[in-house]
Design an enzyme around this catalytic site. Structure first.
Site, short mmCIF file in Angstrom:
data_model
loop_
_atom_site.label_atom_id
_atom_site.label_comp_id
_atom_site.label_asym_id
_atom_site.label_seq_id
_atom_site.Cartn_x
_atom_site.Cartn_y
_atom_site.Cartn_z
CG ASP A 266 -15.44 -33.04 0.86
OD1 ASP A 266 -16.12 -32.10 1.32
OD2 ASP A 266 -14.26 -33.24 1.20
CD GLU B 48 -18.89 -31.88 3.77
OE1 GLU B 48 -18.14 -30.95 4.14
OE2 GLU B 48 -18.59 -33.09 3.86
CG ASP C 201 -10.21 -33.79 0.55
OD1 ASP C 201 -10.84 -32.86 1.05
OD2 ASP C 201 -8.98 -33.94 0.65
#
Length: 186
Positions: free
Chosen positions: A11, A71, A146
């Site tokens: 991420d 992502e 996260d």
């Protein structure tokens, strides 16, 4: 069926980068590790990008992932924030490319949908579902969401590559089952 592999999920972020590593053995995913890289102590954006690159190389060298799932933000309200986020993603991707690791990008909506069934799910919902699915003990959950977002990217990739492919050679469910007996559970 997914062969044994290690998937690194990322991420990306310029203040906090989350990561999660899944090991897939006998088609069963299990968490290897997850964590965050905190970058708020660095004032210089380029120093942050350098740290992301270095940390990615360290993770890759320590865990030897077969694939990187990351992502990929596709839109945002603040152009400058999106530019910085894209650079952070680029630094992570560059590290994977440096080690010849295939890269797979997933939109946040697709990741949330894969984990929770809701593309608009909150980070807490994603973390809770991952904890349940992967049987992560409470003491191993991190307060930084996260980290679970990085793990979610890895798990989304696992689900994506594990999807049965019907192909055009199957005309109906009976035909599919006869051609893919390994996909049937009794």
């Amino acid at each position: 069926m997914v062969r044994d592999r290690i998937i690194l999920g990322i991420d990306p972020g310029t203040i906090v980068m989350g990561y999660g590593i899944l090991t897939v053995e006998n088609n069963k995913p299990r968490i290897e590790t997850m964590g965050v890289l905190s970058l708020n102590k660095f004032d210089n954006h380029y120093t942050r990008l350098h740290r992301i690159y270095e940390r990615m190389l360290a993770l890759i060298d320590a865990y030897h992932p077969d694939e990187l799932a990351i992502e990929a933000p596709f839109f945002g309200k603040n152009v400058q924030s999106m530019l910085k986020l894209g650079r952070a993603q680029g630094a992570a991707i560059a590290a994977a490319l440096n080690r010849d690791i295939p890269i797979f990008e997933y939109a946040p909506l697709k990741i949330k949908m894969a984990i929770t069934g809701n593309g608009q799910a909150a980070k807490e919902q994603v973390a809770g579902m991952l904890q349940h699915i992967l049987r992560i003990p409470d003491e191993n959950m991190l307060p930084q969401l996260d980290a679970t977002d990085g793990l979610a990217a890895a798990y989304c990739h696992y689900l994506q590559i594990n999807r049965p492919k019907a192909g055009k050679d199957c005309t109906n469910w009976k035909d599919f089952i006869s051609k893919h007996p390994d996909k049937v559970r009794k």
